[in-house]
Design an enzyme around this catalytic site. Structure first.
Site, mmCIF file in Angstrom:
data_model
loop_
_atom_site.group_PDB
_atom_site.id
_atom_site.type_symbol
_atom_site.label_atom_id
_atom_site.label_comp_id
_atom_site.label_asym_id
_atom_site.label_seq_id
_atom_site.Cartn_x
_atom_site.Cartn_y
_atom_site.Cartn_z
ATOM 1 N N CYS A 1 78.398 20.595 61.471
ATOM 2 C CA CYS A 1 79.487 19.927 62.194
ATOM 3 C C CYS A 1 80.448 19.263 61.205
ATOM 4 O O CYS A 1 80.090 18.297 60.531
ATOM 5 C CB CYS A 1 78.893 18.911 63.161
ATOM 6 S SG CYS A 1 80.080 17.716 63.796
ATOM 7 N N CYS B 1 81.290 15.616 61.806
ATOM 8 C CA CYS B 1 80.126 14.768 61.473
ATOM 9 C C CYS B 1 80.132 14.444 59.994
ATOM 10 O O CYS B 1 79.857 13.313 59.578
ATOM 11 C CB CYS B 1 78.818 15.480 61.827
ATOM 12 S SG CYS B 1 78.684 15.963 63.555
#
Lengths: 85, 102
Positions: free
Chosen positions: B29, B32
């Site tokens: 991600c 993230c």
């Protein structure tokens, strides 16, 4: 995550080398430190990094012997399996 | 204090600490990864709270404790109870959530 982008990058890794993608991710991550970056710029960079990591994960599965189509579908299942949707 | 979850025991951590702030993330991600250093920065500034990074893919039971329908999700827990969450890649939004929780 955009499936066509991941597929394209997976092909790029096959034709060239994974290192290009890893170095590009590092460059993009460094770019996110620019203080004047707009929210929409950050969104685009984050999405690009996700797609690049997606291609790396798919490539890893292919190297382990998973057929390309299954690897792409398997990765997308992992993504959806990680969120409660 | 910041810790990376290495087993699906987030509930124990929530029960054992007054204020817990969680970043749900995944290795692939992008947002993230962008948020991780910012989350760590906030952790150093708020030493009274427990900051946890939880891999949403590896730990589904921990994920059930907040509504994680996008990544990264940031969730706050106070006195063992879920307080709120946000999904963002903006430092200011995360800071507001954390400031509200501590």
């Amino acid at each position: 995550m955009k499936l066509p982008v991941i597929k394209h990058l997976t092909q790029f890794i096959e034709d060239n080398d994974e290192d290009y993608i890893i170095e590009t991710i590092e460059t993009l991550e460094a770019l996110t430190e620019v203080p004047s970056l707009k929210d929409e710029d950050l969104d685009v960079i984050g999405e690009l990094i996700s797609n690049m990591y997606g291609a790396i994960e798919v490539n890893k599965m292919i190297k382990e012997g998973t057929p390309k189509k299954e690897a792409v579908n398997g990765f997308m299942k992992r993504v959806l399996g990680s969120i409660d949707k | 204090m910041i810790q990376e979850l290495d087993q699906d025991n987030l509930q124990d951590i929530i029960n054992g600490n007054d204020t817990v702030i969680v970043q749900y993330s995944a290795t692939w991600c992008g947002n993230c990864r962008i948020m991780k250093p910012k989350f760590k920065k906030l952790a150093t500034e708020h030493t009274g709270a427990t900051f946890v990074i939880a891999d949403a893919e590896k730990f589904p039971e921990s994920r059930k404790l907040a509504t994680v329908d996008n990544l990264p999700t940031f969730a706050t827990f106070k006195n063992g109870e879920f307080k709120g969450q946000t999904q963002t890649n903006k430092f200011d939004v995360l800071k507001e959530l954390v400031d509200d929780a501590v």
